[in-house]
Design a protein around this motif. Structure first.
Motif, PDB file in Angstrom:
ATOM      1  N   ARG A  52       6.877  53.157  -3.707  1.00  0.00           N
ATOM      2  CA  ARG A  52       8.029  52.560  -3.555  1.00  0.00           C
ATOM      3  C   ARG A  52       8.090  51.260  -4.542  1.00  0.00           C
ATOM      4  N   GLU A  53       7.085  50.350  -4.570  1.00  0.00           N
ATOM      5  CA  GLU A  53       7.059  49.212  -5.283  1.00  0.00           C
ATOM      6  C   GLU A  53       7.207  49.415  -6.755  1.00  0.00           C
ATOM      7  N   SER A  54       6.273  50.524  -7.122  1.00  0.00           N
ATOM      8  CA  SER A  54       6.217  50.777  -8.747  1.00  0.00           C
ATOM      9  C   SER A  54       7.625  51.468  -9.187  1.00  0.00           C
ATOM     10  N   VAL A  55       8.157  52.198  -8.525  1.00  0.00           N
ATOM     11  CA  VAL A  55       9.514  52.971  -8.731  1.00  0.00           C
ATOM     12  C   VAL A  55      10.500  51.545  -8.970  1.00  0.00           C
ATOM     13  N   CYS A  56      10.392  50.878  -8.101  1.00  0.00           N
ATOM     14  CA  CYS A  56      11.403  49.593  -8.093  1.00  0.00           C
ATOM     15  C   CYS A  56      11.007  48.767  -9.103  1.00  0.00           C
ATOM     16  N   HIS A  57       9.971  48.696  -9.669  1.00  0.00           N
ATOM     17  CA  HIS A  57       9.521  47.868 -10.743  1.00  0.00           C
ATOM     18  C   HIS A  57       9.945  48.635 -12.112  1.00  0.00           C
ATOM     19  N   GLU A  58       9.469  49.839 -12.157  1.00  0.00           N
ATOM     20  CA  GLU A  58      10.009  50.664 -13.427  1.00  0.00           C
ATOM     21  C   GLU A  58      11.403  50.842 -13.479  1.00  0.00           C
ATOM     22  N   CYS A  59      12.159  50.951 -12.460  1.00  0.00           N
ATOM     23  CA  CYS A  59      13.481  51.239 -12.827  1.00  0.00           C
ATOM     24  C   CYS A  59      14.491  50.019 -12.627  1.00  0.00           C
ATOM     25  N   GLY A  60      13.530  48.967 -12.349  1.00  0.00           N
ATOM     26  CA  GLY A  60      14.641  47.576 -12.046  1.00  0.00           C
ATOM     27  C   GLY A  60      15.483  47.776 -10.674  1.00  0.00           C
ATOM     28  N   TRP A  61      14.777  48.404  -9.829  1.00  0.00           N
ATOM     29  CA  TRP A  61      15.749  48.389  -8.396  1.00  0.00           C
ATOM     30  C   TRP A  61      15.221  47.463  -7.418  1.00  0.00           C
ATOM     31  N   SER A  62      16.031  47.099  -6.655  1.00  0.00           N
ATOM     32  CA  SER A  62      15.767  46.331  -5.490  1.00  0.00           C
ATOM     33  C   SER A  62      15.344  47.402  -4.484  1.00  0.00           C
ATOM     34  N   GLU A  63      14.450  46.867  -3.337  1.00  0.00           N
ATOM     35  CA  GLU A  63      14.071  47.887  -2.267  1.00  0.00           C
ATOM     36  C   GLU A  63      15.215  48.568  -1.587  1.00  0.00           C
ATOM     37  N   ALA A  64      16.428  47.921  -1.513  1.00  0.00           N
ATOM     38  CA  ALA A  64      17.743  48.590  -0.897  1.00  0.00           C
ATOM     39  C   ALA A  64      18.225  49.372  -1.680  1.00  0.00           C
ATOM     40  N   THR A  65      18.067  49.463  -3.058  1.00  0.00           N
ATOM     41  CA  THR A  65      18.733  50.323  -3.981  1.00  0.00           C
ATOM     42  C   THR A  65      17.681  51.558  -3.888  1.00  0.00           C
ATOM     43  N   PHE A  66      16.317  51.473  -3.967  1.00  0.00           N
ATOM     44  CA  PHE A  66      15.395  52.641  -3.620  1.00  0.00           C
ATOM     45  C   PHE A  66      15.595  53.432  -2.731  1.00  0.00           C
TER      46      PHE A  66
END
Length: 80
Positions: free
Chosen positions: A27-41
């Motif tokens: 989750r943290e890596s995808v959020c970082h790579e995609c520029g998403w917040s946790e809520a967006t994830f």
């Protein structure tokens, strides 16, 4: 995108810890790579499969990297 190296020299404990860390690391890596917040994830995880090609590639790359790190840990135990 890298999981922490384990050093307890206990195969079962290290493997269990590595596997239980995967969801958070993913989750943290995808959020970082995609520029998403946790809520967006989580919103995107519940929704339809509507990702850009770049997002798809980043999600797959994160998955590959995390699984590779677990496999590398297994190789290190086999070499001991």
């Amino acid at each position: 995108m890298e999981t922490k190296k384990l050093s307890s020299f206990n195969l079962l404990s290290d493997t269990h810890t590595a596997l239980t860390r995967l969801p958070k690391s993913f989750r943290e890596s995808v959020c970082h790579e995609c520029g998403w917040s946790e809520a967006t994830f989580y919103r995107k995880a519940r929704g339809k499969n509507t990702f850009s090609n770049a997002e798809k590639e980043k999600i797959l790359a994160v998955t590959d990297d995390l699984l590779k790190s677990v496999l590398e840990q297994n190789v290190s135990y086999r070499q001991r």
